[in-house]
Design a protein around this motif. Structure first.
Motif, PDB file in Angstrom:
ATOM      1  N   TRP A  33      12.471 -26.407  11.684  1.00  0.00           N
ATOM      2  CA  TRP A  33      11.219 -26.557  10.949  1.00  0.00           C
ATOM      3  C   TRP A  33      10.008 -26.480  11.880  1.00  0.00           C
ATOM      4  CZ3 TRP A  33       9.896 -25.787   6.208  1.00  0.00           C
ATOM      5  CH2 TRP A  33      10.877 -25.822   5.229  1.00  0.00           C
ATOM      6  N   GLY A  34      10.125 -27.005  13.090  1.00  0.00           N
ATOM      7  CA  GLY A  34       9.022 -26.919  14.042  1.00  0.00           C
ATOM      8  C   GLY A  34       8.700 -25.483  14.411  1.00  0.00           C
ATOM      9  N   VAL A  35       9.729 -24.688  14.645  1.00  0.00           N
ATOM     10  CA  VAL A  35       9.515 -23.277  14.970  1.00  0.00           C
ATOM     11  C   VAL A  35       8.937 -22.542  13.764  1.00  0.00           C
ATOM     12  CG1 VAL A  35      10.710 -21.132  15.559  1.00  0.00           C
ATOM     13  CG2 VAL A  35      11.279 -23.241  16.766  1.00  0.00           C
ATOM     14  N   THR A  36       9.435 -22.854  12.587  1.00  0.00           N
ATOM     15  CA  THR A  36       8.946 -22.193  11.370  1.00  0.00           C
ATOM     16  C   THR A  36       7.482 -22.526  11.109  1.00  0.00           C
ATOM     17  OG1 THR A  36      11.167 -22.276  10.435  1.00  0.00           O
ATOM     18  CG2 THR A  36       9.356 -21.913   8.904  1.00  0.00           C
ATOM     19  N   VAL A  37       7.137 -23.795  11.180  1.00  0.00           N
ATOM     20  CA  VAL A  37       5.740 -24.203  10.949  1.00  0.00           C
ATOM     21  C   VAL A  37       4.839 -23.566  11.996  1.00  0.00           C
ATOM     22  CG1 VAL A  37       4.158 -26.172  11.035  1.00  0.00           C
ATOM     23  CG2 VAL A  37       6.264 -26.318   9.718  1.00  0.00           C
ATOM     24  N   GLY A  38       5.262 -23.576  13.250  1.00  0.00           N
ATOM     25  CA  GLY A  38       4.467 -22.960  14.306  1.00  0.00           C
ATOM     26  C   GLY A  38       4.248 -21.475  14.081  1.00  0.00           C
ATOM     27  N   GLY A  39       5.302 -20.776  13.677  1.00  0.00           N
ATOM     28  CA  GLY A  39       5.175 -19.341  13.406  1.00  0.00           C
ATOM     29  C   GLY A  39       4.255 -19.046  12.237  1.00  0.00           C
ATOM     30  N   VAL A  40       4.351 -19.847  11.186  1.00  0.00           N
ATOM     31  CA  VAL A  40       3.499 -19.640  10.004  1.00  0.00           C
ATOM     32  C   VAL A  40       2.034 -19.901  10.342  1.00  0.00           C
ATOM     33  CG1 VAL A  40       2.951 -20.592   7.717  1.00  0.00           C
ATOM     34  CG2 VAL A  40       5.308 -20.053   8.312  1.00  0.00           C
ATOM     35  N   VAL A  41       1.765 -20.980  11.051  1.00  0.00           N
ATOM     36  CA  VAL A  41       0.379 -21.300  11.415  1.00  0.00           C
ATOM     37  C   VAL A  41      -0.206 -20.192  12.281  1.00  0.00           C
ATOM     38  CG1 VAL A  41      -1.055 -22.868  12.790  1.00  0.00           C
ATOM     39  CG2 VAL A  41       0.618 -23.786  11.193  1.00  0.00           C
ATOM     40  N   LEU A  42       0.532 -19.774  13.295  1.00  0.00           N
ATOM     41  CA  LEU A  42       0.038 -18.739  14.197  1.00  0.00           C
ATOM     42  C   LEU A  42      -0.179 -17.418  13.458  1.00  0.00           C
ATOM     43  CD1 LEU A  42      -0.674 -18.245  17.154  1.00  0.00           C
ATOM     44  CD2 LEU A  42       1.690 -17.557  17.531  1.00  0.00           C
ATOM     45  N   GLN A  43       0.788 -17.013  12.647  1.00  0.00           N
ATOM     46  CA  GLN A  43       0.683 -15.750  11.909  1.00  0.00           C
ATOM     47  C   GLN A  43      -0.516 -15.769  10.957  1.00  0.00           C
ATOM     48  OE1 GLN A  43       2.447 -13.081  12.420  1.00  0.00           O
ATOM     49  NE2 GLN A  43       2.226 -11.851  10.586  1.00  0.00           N
ATOM     50  N   ASN A  44      -0.686 -16.855  10.214  1.00  0.00           N
ATOM     51  CA  ASN A  44      -1.794 -16.923   9.255  1.00  0.00           C
ATOM     52  C   ASN A  44      -3.152 -16.924   9.956  1.00  0.00           C
ATOM     53  OD1 ASN A  44      -0.189 -16.851   7.002  1.00  0.00           O
ATOM     54  ND2 ASN A  44      -0.095 -19.077   6.791  1.00  0.00           N
ATOM     55  N   LYS A  45      -3.274 -17.663  11.044  1.00  0.00           N
ATOM     56  CA  LYS A  45      -4.547 -17.668  11.775  1.00  0.00           C
ATOM     57  C   LYS A  45      -4.850 -16.290  12.358  1.00  0.00           C
ATOM     58  CE  LYS A  45      -6.909 -20.746  12.643  1.00  0.00           C
ATOM     59  NZ  LYS A  45      -8.141 -21.190  12.034  1.00  0.00           N
ATOM     60  N   LEU A  46      -3.845 -15.590  12.820  1.00  0.00           N
ATOM     61  CA  LEU A  46      -4.071 -14.251  13.375  1.00  0.00           C
ATOM     62  C   LEU A  46      -4.465 -13.260  12.280  1.00  0.00           C
ATOM     63  CD1 LEU A  46      -1.199 -13.956  15.995  1.00  0.00           C
ATOM     64  CD2 LEU A  46      -3.636 -14.266  16.431  1.00  0.00           C
ATOM     65  N   ILE A  47      -3.789 -13.323  11.147  1.00  0.00           N
ATOM     66  CA  ILE A  47      -4.106 -12.394  10.053  1.00  0.00           C
ATOM     67  C   ILE A  47      -5.545 -12.589   9.578  1.00  0.00           C
ATOM     68  CG2 ILE A  47      -3.629 -11.917   7.612  1.00  0.00           C
ATOM     69  CD1 ILE A  47      -0.669 -12.215   8.260  1.00  0.00           C
ATOM     70  N   HIS A  48      -5.985 -13.836   9.493  1.00  0.00           N
ATOM     71  CA  HIS A  48      -7.331 -14.101   8.995  1.00  0.00           C
ATOM     72  C   HIS A  48      -8.407 -14.003  10.073  1.00  0.00           C
ATOM     73  CE1 HIS A  48      -5.771 -15.033   5.116  1.00  0.00           C
ATOM     74  NE2 HIS A  48      -5.054 -16.058   5.565  1.00  0.00           N
ATOM     75  N   GLY A  49      -8.023 -13.938  11.351  1.00  0.00           N
ATOM     76  CA  GLY A  49      -9.023 -13.920  12.404  1.00  0.00           C
ATOM     77  C   GLY A  49      -9.159 -12.617  13.160  1.00  0.00           C
ATOM     78  N   LEU A  50      -8.085 -11.822  13.220  1.00  0.00           N
ATOM     79  CA  LEU A  50      -8.148 -10.579  13.989  1.00  0.00           C
ATOM     80  C   LEU A  50      -8.996  -9.531  13.268  1.00  0.00           C
ATOM     81  CD1 LEU A  50      -4.451 -10.254  15.208  1.00  0.00           C
ATOM     82  CD2 LEU A  50      -6.457 -10.658  16.617  1.00  0.00           C
ATOM     83  N   PRO A  51      -9.649  -8.667  14.016  1.00  0.00           N
ATOM     84  CA  PRO A  51     -10.441  -7.612  13.382  1.00  0.00           C
ATOM     85  C   PRO A  51      -9.550  -6.664  12.573  1.00  0.00           C
ATOM     86  CG  PRO A  51     -10.801  -7.675  15.766  1.00  0.00           C
ATOM     87  CD  PRO A  51      -9.729  -8.629  15.460  1.00  0.00           C
ATOM     88  N   GLN A  52     -10.064  -6.199  11.454  1.00  0.00           N
ATOM     89  CA  GLN A  52      -9.290  -5.324  10.576  1.00  0.00           C
ATOM     90  C   GLN A  52      -8.882  -4.039  11.294  1.00  0.00           C
ATOM     91  OE1 GLN A  52      -8.273  -6.437   7.586  1.00  0.00           O
ATOM     92  NE2 GLN A  52      -6.966  -4.647   7.529  1.00  0.00           N
TER      93      GLN A  52
END
Length: 146
Positions: A33-52
């Motif tokens: 669960w720790g790895v899963t939560v970490g991956g989801v948080v990182l992926q979502n922040k990158l999708i919403h923050g990286l330039p299109q």
């Protein structure tokens, strides 16, 4: 595996094996669960923050955190700095969330009851029933040397 002493302190000696098995299962489950939560948080922040413009270079559904890292150094300097900044903010958010979860664990551990360690042993550990014991005969033959 030195963190299991508080778990074993309140456990009867003859129940140590099942308790350790359950404890190991829980550690593995929480690790997943720790790895899963970490991956989801990182992926979502990158999708919403990286330039299109940068996101368009990846196929839909790819793990951006892993796919983007090798190509960051090949970007033009302005885009590279922006991508690195988004990665840094994403990792900062991940650290804050994981630190909060660890803090909750620390607070819960402060509420643990103090138990003395066992000073007795299980007298029946490793012994078989008398009905199951089999007599084994070993014959030793004389070996002559020439």
């Amino acid at each position: 595996m030195g963190y299991y002493f508080p778990v074993l302190a309140a456990t009867p000696v003859n129940q140590v094996v099942p308790v350790l098995a359950f404890y190991t299962f829980l550690r593995t489950f929480v690790n997943v669960w720790g790895v899963t939560v970490g991956g989801v948080v990182l992926q979502n922040k990158l999708i919403h923050g990286l330039p299109q413009k940068f996101l368009d270079s990846f196929p839909q559904g790819v793990e951006i955190a892993f796919a983007a890292i090798p190509g960051i150094s090949d970007l033009d300097p302005a885009l590279e700095d922006e991508v690195r900044a988004v990665f840094a903010r994403s990792l900062s958010t991940l650290w804050k969330i994981m630190t909060g979860i660890a803090g909750i664990g620390l607070l819960v551990s402060l509420a643990m009851k103090r138990f003395p360690l066992h000073t007795s042993v299980d007298e029946e550990w490793g012994q078989k029933d008398q009905s199951e014991k089999q007599e084994v005969k070993v014959e030793v033959s004389d070996v002559t040397q020439r």
